[in-house]
Write a protein that holds these residues in place. Structure first.
Motif: not given
Ligand SMILES: C[S@@+](CC[C@H](N)C(=O)[O-])C[C@H]1O[C@@H](n2cnc3c(N)ncnc32)[C@H](O)[C@@H]1O
Lengths: 354, 476
Positions: A254-256, A278
């Motif tokens: 996932p976006p992190y 992002l």
């Protein structure tokens, strides 16, 4: 996002004829990667050479400027990209060695010379990522189509497929169950994992971005996995109502990235890749915590999960959260490093009902 | 057997039992026969009655064939009976006659026969014929032991070696027999005053004479690893850009050489120099006997020239080291690698990685912790593929190390780049003040460095291989 459940659907047709009901996906037509386009252009070898020499000197002129600026590519990276661009653009590679010799010969190319000039200009002047230039990324043993609006899959993420492979080989039962890849982007993980599950596998891949779903569908089609991978548009677990408590496996990259870090990233990333892929809130943990909560209810007992994170800090935070806030839900939690030695992944299993 | 054949057999005074085959000049058919020679003891099965008949009706003269029990025994052990023509002429006998060898275009059977006999002699010497027979007998004895398969790995090894030795012996015997039978047939044709047959037979002999040169070469490559594909590695010596440029030239020379020979070339790893050339590079050369030939190149290559990088136009001497690693085809003989003994690293890693960066750099280095052997690959477009290629290189390095350890392999040919000392110079390339390439091991030299650097290396390779065989023989 409101009606993501209603929107979620199987996305089978080839993308040019995509007919998703979501309005913005109607106009989405995945681009064909350069290397798959027909070689309909013809150019003199000497002109191709001229372009190549120009491109090379442009690349060399960069030296380590980008690297110092924002950790971007140096000229040796750019030169290698140029070599690959040639490979993708020119039909008969053997002619590339003769560029200096028989300059009267003609070569067939998949883009005309003018486009090649433009593309390389974009690469250097706009820092447009190489993968968007050629429309593909080599990832594991796959060649995936990518384009603006879809994250270019990263080499680190390849390892998630190996982690799944290990899990499945330890427990063959997992192979037959339903898997999910949330935030599938180009479909990289979904396709990589399906090759491990084999023909009996089944996987649902979701993404909130219509562009991502369209590109993923194109890639799924290219690898003839449309009977195994089902694509659904929507936010995280929302399109998965029908499989709650039934998943044998769950993966996500996932976006992190913390919101404030985005602007400082390498230009290729910050200026060109989708922010949706992002940005994950103040500490970059928004999506990860959400996935963790969902895993409790969507995985079946004994089900496996693997998440990618930003590094050691996030790995620790996630494991803490699982152990303290979701205690009793998971077991065999592990933090796994990537090849650069950065603690990158958290894996574990949904605890069996006692 | 057809009446026609029987009648014809009786008509001749020559002992047909000892004749095996008739060669025609019809190239399609003769190459078919030729192939069947490879599996000599079975060749009489290959010639079905119908093909015989076709053959017999096409040519009025023929012989028929019976397997010669004296030569091959079905268990695979060898009766070392000397082969001869019906009137007792042997290969040794032909040589003893000292007939003059004329150029190929002279249709003289004695000349062809002598050239062939010499080839057979060379081949036998190169194969170390006597040792070969002893070893083969030893192996068949072992193969007959009832408890052989208690150790399947050992048994597999033995039977493979036996098979390969036997194959070589059969091939040489077939060549020898073919020669003698042709002589018989020629004599017969002459007696019968059959000009057409005689000229067919002469052509057949000429063909054999030409092919035997290739066989002489192959006999040089009788090592177990010789048929393998291989990696070729080149490393620049001290001296900065000058040497790195030389290393790149040497690598280019091998790429061209391999392409000329029809091998497939893949770059595995390449460390470019800062200004020009390469610090080090590895290519994979795919094809039969790639290792057998390339092993002749192991060692240090020296270049003397006016440096293009020296504004004062001074003469420079540069060095590049070459190592060659066989890629073992046989899974069973490969070293077992334990996953847990490996450390896999992202090569030139730095920064946060993951979503932070977009890079096309995905090189991987694999370290085998117990031995410290490493392999890097950076030429593939995905990390996964780089890892797979690096793993393949690592496997071959470990195999080579193991071969060296078991010392069953010519120590010189197992040298890795790290073992090669810069004093171990094998060849000089001089571009200035005169032009010459000279092999210091064989003293073989040519005056055209350009063609050598363009990959015309075979004469160097052959002269080295034959010299080292002669030396082995002398040492023995
Ligand atoms: C870092 S990218 C990973 C893409 C792909 N899995 C990969 O590894 O290359 C994150 C993905 O999550 C998707 N995404 C972001 N928010 C989402 C949400 N709320 N629900 C579903 N997907 C989301 C983005 O569109 C993006 O494709």
């Amino acid at each position: 996002m409101l009606k993501s459940c209603a929107v979620s659907r199987l996305c089978r047709p080839l993308c040019s004829s995509l007919s998703l009901s979501s309005p913005n996906s109607l106009c989405l037509k995945p681009q064909v990667p350069l290397f798959l386009r027909p070689p309909i252009y013809s150019t003199r070898l000497s002109d191709l050479r001229k372009w190549h020499d120009w491109a090379k000197s442009l690349a060399s002129s960069i030296g380590s400027t980008f690297e110092r600026l924002d950790n971007g590519p140096d000229s040796s990276h750019l030169c290698r990209e140029l070599k690959w661009l040639m490979e993708d653009a020119v039909e008969d590679h053997s002619l590339l060695h003769q560029m200096g010799v028989e300059s009267d010969r003609r070569v067939k190319t998949r883009a005309d010379l003018e486009e090649l000039y433009n593309l390389w200009k974009q690469r250097i002047e706009e820092r447009r990522p190489f993968q968007y230039i050629v429309g593909c990324e080599h990832w594991r043993d796959l060649v995936l189509s990518v384009q603006e609006g879809v994250l270019i899959p990263r080499p680190e993420t390849e390892l998630i497929v190996d982690l799944v492979c290990d899990a499945v080989s330890k427990n063959e039962v997992l192979k037959g169950g339903i898997w999910a890849d949330l935030g599938t982007g180009s479909g990289a993980l979904a396709i990589g994992i399906c090759k491990i599950l084999g023909s009996g596998g089944r996987l649902i891949a979701t993404d909130l971005s219509a562009a991502a779903v369209a590109v993923a569908a194109y890639n799924v089609q290219r690898y003839s996995l449309q009977d195994i991978i089902e694509l659904r548009e929507g936010s995280w677990f929302k399109p998965l109502d029908d499989v709650e408590g039934k998943l044998a496996g769950l993966v996500s990259n996932p976006p992190y990235i913390p919101s404030t870090d985005i602007s400082g990233l390498q230009a290729e990333v910050s200026r060109h890749e989708p922010r949706l892929a992002l940005d994950a809130g103040v500490d970059g943990m928004d999506a990860l915590f959400h996935l963790c909560d969902g895993a409790v209810s969507f995985l079946k007992p004994g089900g496996f999960f693997a998440f990618e994170t930003n590094g050691e800090k996030q790995c620790r935070a996630l494991v803490d959260y699982m152990e303290n806030n979701r205690s009793g839900s998971f077991c065999k939690l592990e933090i796994v490093p990537d090849f650069a030695g950065i603690q990158r992944f958290v894996t574990g299993y949904r605890r069996q009902a006692i | 057997m057809s009446k026609f054949l029987q009648r014809s057999c009786r008509r001749s005074r020559v002992n047909f039992q000892r004749l095996r085959i008739l060669f025609s000049s019809s190239s399609g058919f003769s190459s078919f026969l030729h192939k069947s020679w490879g599996n000599h003891s079975e060749s009489h099965h290959v010639l079905t009655p119908s093909s015989w008949f076709w053959f017999a009706s096409k040519y009025r003269h023929f012989s028929h064939s019976f397997p010669r029990e004296t030569i091959l025994v079905s268990t695979g052990s060898f009766a070392a009976t000397e082969l001869s023509t019906s009137d007792g002429l042997t290969v040794e006998g032909i040589l003893a006659n000292n007939w003059t060898i004329l150029p190929e275009n002279e249709s003289d059977w004695k000349s062809h026969a002598t050239a062939l006999a010499q080839s057979i002699h060379v081949i036998k010497r190169r194969l170390q014929w006597k040792n070969l027979i002893v070893r083969c007998t030893l192996l068949s004895a072992e193969l007959n032991k009832p408890d052989l398969w208690d150790d399947p790995v050992h048994a597999g090894k033995i039977s493979r070696e036996h098979g390969s030795l036997l194959g070589k012996m059969k091939e040489v015997n077939a060549l020898e027999q073919e020669l003698l039978e042709h002589i018989d047939m020629i004599k017969l044709a002459r007696e019968e005053k059959d000009v057409e047959l005689e000229s067919d037979l002469l052509k057949a002999l000429l063909n054999m004479r030409r092919n035997s040169k290739e066989k002489e070469l192959e006999a040089m490559l009788s090592g177990e690893q010789d048929p393998c594909s291989c990696y070729i590695e080149v490393q620049a010596g001290a001296g900065g850009t000058e040497s790195m440029d030389w290393a790149a030239m040497v690598m280019q020379m091998y790429k061209s050489w391999a392409q000329r020979r029809g091998y497939k070339v893949t770059v595995m790893d390449e460390m470019p120099g800062e200004i020009a050339g390469i610090k080090r590079a590895t290519i994979k050369v795919d094809g039969e006997f790639a290792f057998g030939y390339a092993k002749a190149e192991i060692g240090v290559h020296r270049l003397v020239r006016i440096s293009p990088f020296d504004s004062n136009k001074r003469r420079h001497t540069s060095f590049a080291a070459v190592a060659v690693i066989p890629i073992l085809g046989n899974e069973a003989s490969r070293v077992q690698i334990n996953e847990s003994d490996l450390r896999i690293e992202r090569f030139r890693a730095g920064g946060a990685g993951g979503q932070h960066v977009n890079t096309t750099e995905s090189a991987v280095r694999i370290i085998h912790i117990p031995t410290g052997v490493t392999a890097t690959c950076q030429n593939e477009r995905s990390q996964h593929q780089n890892k797979a290629s690096a793993m393949a290189v690592l496997q071959s390095r470990l195999d080579q190390l193991e071969m060296a350890r078991q010392a069953q392999f010519n120590a010189q040919h197992t040298q890795s780049l790290t073992d090669i000392t810069w004093g171990n110079q094998i060849r000089s390339y001089v571009l200035h003040p005169y032009r010459m390439v000279k092999d210091v091991r064989t003293n073989y030299e040519v005056s055209d460095p350009d063609s050598v650097l363009n990959g015309d290396l075979d004469s160097f390779i052959f002269s080295y291989l034959s010299a080292s065989l002669d030396k082995e023989e002398y040492d023995a």
